[in-house]
Design an enzyme around this catalytic site. Structure first.
Site, PDB file in Angstrom:
ATOM      1  N   LYS A   1     -12.573  -7.224  -4.365  1.00  0.00           N
ATOM      2  CA  LYS A   1     -13.201  -5.942  -4.626  1.00  0.00           C
ATOM      3  C   LYS A   1     -12.215  -4.986  -5.323  1.00  0.00           C
ATOM      4  O   LYS A   1     -12.603  -4.193  -6.181  1.00  0.00           O
ATOM      5  CB  LYS A   1     -13.649  -5.351  -3.300  1.00  0.00           C
ATOM      6  CG  LYS A   1     -14.216  -3.989  -3.445  1.00  0.00           C
ATOM      7  CD  LYS A   1     -15.450  -3.798  -2.602  1.00  0.00           C
ATOM      8  CE  LYS A   1     -15.958  -2.413  -2.861  1.00  0.00           C
ATOM      9  NZ  LYS A   1     -17.375  -2.283  -2.828  1.00  0.00           N
TER      10      LYS A   1
ATOM     11  N   LYS B   1       0.832  -1.210   0.000  1.00  0.00           N
ATOM     12  CA  LYS B   1       0.000   0.000   0.000  1.00  0.00           C
ATOM     13  C   LYS B   1       0.859   1.249   0.000  1.00  0.00           C
ATOM     14  O   LYS B   1       0.570   2.213  -0.722  1.00  0.00           O
ATOM     15  CB  LYS B   1      -0.947   0.001   1.201  1.00  0.00           C
ATOM     16  CG  LYS B   1      -2.084  -0.979   1.021  1.00  0.00           C
ATOM     17  CD  LYS B   1      -3.102  -0.891   2.139  1.00  0.00           C
ATOM     18  CE  LYS B   1      -4.100  -2.038   2.069  1.00  0.00           C
ATOM     19  NZ  LYS B   1      -4.653  -2.382   3.382  1.00  0.00           N
TER      20      LYS B   1
ATOM     21  N   LYS C   1      -8.038 -14.632  -7.390  1.00  0.00           N
ATOM     22  CA  LYS C   1      -9.014 -14.593  -6.307  1.00  0.00           C
ATOM     23  C   LYS C   1     -10.027 -13.462  -6.483  1.00  0.00           C
ATOM     24  O   LYS C   1      -9.678 -12.375  -6.926  1.00  0.00           O
ATOM     25  CB  LYS C   1      -8.225 -14.397  -5.005  1.00  0.00           C
ATOM     26  CG  LYS C   1      -9.009 -14.518  -3.742  1.00  0.00           C
ATOM     27  CD  LYS C   1      -8.085 -14.357  -2.526  1.00  0.00           C
ATOM     28  CE  LYS C   1      -8.878 -13.768  -1.367  1.00  0.00           C
ATOM     29  NZ  LYS C   1      -8.036 -13.386  -0.236  1.00  0.00           N
TER      30      LYS C   1
END
Ligand code: TRP
Length: 332
Positions: free
Chosen positions: A198, A115, A195
């Protein structure tokens, strides 16, 4: 029996990967653990990623995540279900843990590195994320943490935090263990790119509250065994995401039928996908009906969360009393 704790990011409408990987599992563990099963929507964690945080949507997303879990069968009378920011002790214990956690340990977290790598300016809170997560768990002295594989490193860190506190201030916290659900590792995205997630956009996901037509529009073009070019080519269900969905949604007869008929080219991929629809509908329709009801009575959701926060606070205050005393803060 030790407690179970899990945190749920308020990412808005959950998808079937969340449903099988997390939400159904919460319900099941709730049957077993009752009020020793504690589930928390972690709205204090959400703003650590400035790319995902928006003050205009945070409370709505938090509400929607609560609603979806209730609709999926989580019984707030049976378990403890609440919103993190409504129990102030999470922030307090998180701070106290930052005092003892080496920055170097946090900089090694792979999620942090991923991130932070996408940000020009890194908020300190992003680095502290797993410390707050440790506080979430240890506030309730939970021994069992049902999570996906991507959280294992954070739970390891929580163990480290517990060990360090116990060493410095006396035995206080158990060392929590991650328990992985096998489905959490396995639900593939409907776009065929790994996978279901979102963050890969809505082409990857099938929403728990999504309508059947919209689901079919994603399912119909979904990639299957690439070796199966023509209808007459036999296929291999073991490498087909549609077969993975059958294993989640369909009854045994359908699963066996699809398994045999795919390998012998008895049915085509579209037939196989159509055979999946009744199972999806059987699973999602009652959840969606319940969600509609709850949307019409939002106070049911708010009241359940308030009530959950009260129950969580009672445990959290006890732990914090102990922690404050052991760390030497003024007690009176
Ligand atoms: N980091 C977890 C996730 O992204 C969410 C979370 C926050 C959590 N606190 C937790 C999970 C405590 C388990 C226990 O999914």
């Amino acid at each position: 029996m030790s407690r179970v704790f899990s945190g749920i990011q308020p990412t808005g409408e959950p998808h079937i990967g969340n449903l099988f990987g997390a939400m159904f599992n919460y319900v099941k563990l709730g049957e077993q653990y009752g009020k020793d099963a504690i589930y928390c929507i972690v709205d204090l964690h959400a703003p650590t990623n400035p790319n995902a945080y928006d003050k205009a949507t945070l409370s709505r997303l938090t509400f929607e995540m609560a609603l979806a879990n209730l609709a999926a069968g989580l019984d707030p009378q049976k378990v403890i279900f609440f919103v993190q920011s409504q129990v102030r002790e999470h922030s307090e214990l998180g701070w106290l843990f930052t005092l003892q956690t080496p920055v170097g340990e946090l900089e090694r977290m792979t999620q942090y590195k991923d991130k932070a790598g996408q940000l020009e300016s890194i908020p300190a809170g992003l680095l502290m994320y797993p410390v707050l997560q440790a506080a979430d768990i240890l506030l309730y002295k939970a021994g069992t943490v049902p999570v996906g594989e991507d959280q294992v490193q954070h739970i390891e860190l929580a163990r480290e935090v517990a060990r360090r506190f116990n060493h410095n201030f006396g035995e206080t916290f158990p060392e929590p263990k991650a328990v992985l659900t096998k489905e959490a590792l396995r639900v593939p995205g409907v776009d065929g790119h790994g996978k279901m997630s979102k963050s890969k956009g809505s082409n990857s996901t099938i929403g728990v509250l999504e309508g059947m037509e919209s689901i079919w529009a994603k399912l119909r073009p979904a990639p299957t065994d690439p070796a199966r070019v023509r209808r007459s080519d036999p296929g291999n269900p073991d490498i087909c995401l549609v077969f993975d969905y059958h294993k989640l949604f369909s009854d045994l007869d359908t699963i066996q039928m699809v398994n045999t008929e795919c390998r012998t080219a008895g049915i085509g991929c579209i037939d196989c996908k159509k055979a999946l629809l009744p199972g999806i509908e059987r699973t999602l329709a009652p959840i969606q009906a319940r969600a509609v009801e709850l949307k019409q009575e939002p106070d049911q959701v708010y009241d359940a969360l308030q009530d959950g926060a009260k129950q969580a606070r009672a445990i959290a205050e006890t732990t914090m009393g102990e922690v404050r005393e052991r760390m030497g803060f003024l007690g009176r």
